[in-house]
Design a protein around this motif. Structure first.
Motif, short mmCIF file in Angstrom:
data_model
loop_
_atom_site.label_atom_id
_atom_site.label_comp_id
_atom_site.label_asym_id
_atom_site.label_seq_id
_atom_site.Cartn_x
_atom_site.Cartn_y
_atom_site.Cartn_z
N VAL A 1 0.82 -1.27 -0.03
CA VAL A 1 0.01 -0.01 -0.09
C VAL A 1 0.87 1.13 -0.06
O VAL A 1 1.76 1.28 0.89
CB VAL A 1 -0.80 0.08 1.36
CG1 VAL A 1 -1.84 1.20 1.23
CG2 VAL A 1 -1.79 -1.40 1.47
N GLU A 2 0.62 2.14 -0.90
CA GLU A 2 1.54 3.30 -1.00
C GLU A 2 0.79 4.45 -1.72
O GLU A 2 0.10 4.33 -2.65
CB GLU A 2 2.56 3.07 -1.82
CG GLU A 2 3.44 4.34 -2.14
CD GLU A 2 3.92 5.10 -0.81
OE1 GLU A 2 3.45 6.31 -0.72
OE2 GLU A 2 4.55 4.42 -0.01
N ARG A 3 0.37 5.62 -0.93
CA ARG A 3 -0.47 6.74 -1.28
C ARG A 3 0.08 7.61 -2.24
O ARG A 3 -0.53 8.17 -3.24
CB ARG A 3 -1.02 7.45 -0.06
CG ARG A 3 0.21 8.22 0.35
CD ARG A 3 -0.40 8.96 1.80
NE ARG A 3 0.76 9.95 2.38
CZ ARG A 3 1.07 11.06 2.15
NH1 ARG A 3 0.41 11.77 0.98
NH2 ARG A 3 1.89 11.89 2.63
N HIS A 4 1.69 7.64 -2.43
CA HIS A 4 2.14 8.62 -3.28
C HIS A 4 2.39 7.74 -4.62
O HIS A 4 2.83 6.94 -4.94
CB HIS A 4 3.22 8.86 -2.81
CG HIS A 4 4.24 10.00 -3.48
ND1 HIS A 4 5.01 9.66 -4.80
CD2 HIS A 4 4.37 11.27 -3.26
CE1 HIS A 4 5.64 10.75 -4.99
NE2 HIS A 4 5.25 11.80 -4.20
N THR A 5 1.60 8.59 -5.53
CA THR A 5 1.42 8.03 -6.64
C THR A 5 2.60 7.60 -7.67
O THR A 5 2.59 6.41 -8.23
CB THR A 5 0.62 8.82 -7.91
OG1 THR A 5 -0.77 9.22 -7.13
CG2 THR A 5 -0.03 8.26 -9.27
N LYS A 6 3.67 8.35 -7.54
CA LYS A 6 4.97 8.13 -8.23
C LYS A 6 5.46 7.02 -7.65
O LYS A 6 6.13 6.22 -8.52
CB LYS A 6 5.72 9.39 -8.33
CG LYS A 6 7.05 9.35 -9.15
CD LYS A 6 7.68 10.62 -9.26
CE LYS A 6 8.95 10.30 -10.28
NZ LYS A 6 9.84 11.67 -10.12
#
Length: 201
Positions: free
Chosen positions: A93-98
């Motif tokens: 899970v990672e919120r930062h798109t890049k």
């Protein structure tokens, strides 16, 4: 013009060239693309050796669903795969798109805020293995959210969470495994430690 003009007495115009063999082939130069992380992501990249030890603290590999709640650049995911964990049982899970876009090579990625996602899936999924390096400013919220998803998931073995947290973090069930050196993170002046929380059978 006469050719003789260009010839010195008893000195040929041509110079013999010796061919030299046996040179080793040069290895192609591999340029490693630097990982550039925006400071506002609070992504503190876990060093390879620390990530490897954190994975070892999870216990033996097996067919365990494994969660990486703040996957960042994928250092913990990479260490999981290197130790024999399956990419098909890994949830990142990672919120930062890049950052999220670079994680697909390790396994499935959920491009969401972990706190919101955890609240949505609570009670519907259990992870016997959770490994995390959460944002230090919200460490208590992130560990608490991860613990709501920690469960045996049908396995006999205890469920295990391993986290890298600030040294000030306290939890009644947490076992301190290591106190890390002050220079572990070049971008963060925070003293840190590795903890483990085990949910018994």
């Amino acid at each position: 013009m006469k050719r003789a003009v260009y010839v010195r007495a008893n000195k040929p115009m041509r110079i013999p060239i010796k061919h030299r063999d046996g040179f080793d082939k040069l290895e192609p130069i591999q340029v490693v693309e630097p990982v550039i992380v925006d400071k506002f992501t609070e992504c503190h990249v876990t060093p390879d050796d620390v990530a490897s030890r954190m994975v070892a603290y999870l216990g033996p590999t097996g067919d365990f669903l494994t969660l990486e709640p703040s996957a960042g650049t994928g250092q913990l995911s990479k260490a999981l795969l290197a130790s024999g964990h399956s990419r098909h049982e890994l949830t990142q899970v990672e919120r930062h798109t890049k950052l999220a876009s670079g994680l697909h090579r390790f396994g499935p990625v959920i491009n969401r805020c972990f706190l919101k996602w955890a609240a949505e899936v609570k009670g519907r999924v259990e992870y016997p293995r959770i490994i995390m390096n959460p944002p230090f400013s919200q460490v208590r919220k992130h560990v608490a959210a991860a613990l709501t998803l920690l469960g045996r998931g049908g396995h006999e073995a205890s469920a295990v969470l391993v986290a890298l947290v600030p040294i000030t973090f306290v939890h009644s069930d947490a076992e301190t495994l290591e106190i890390l050196s002050a220079d572990t993170f070049a971008t963060a002046k925070v003293n840190t430690k590795i903890i483990r929380i085990t949910k018994p059978n």
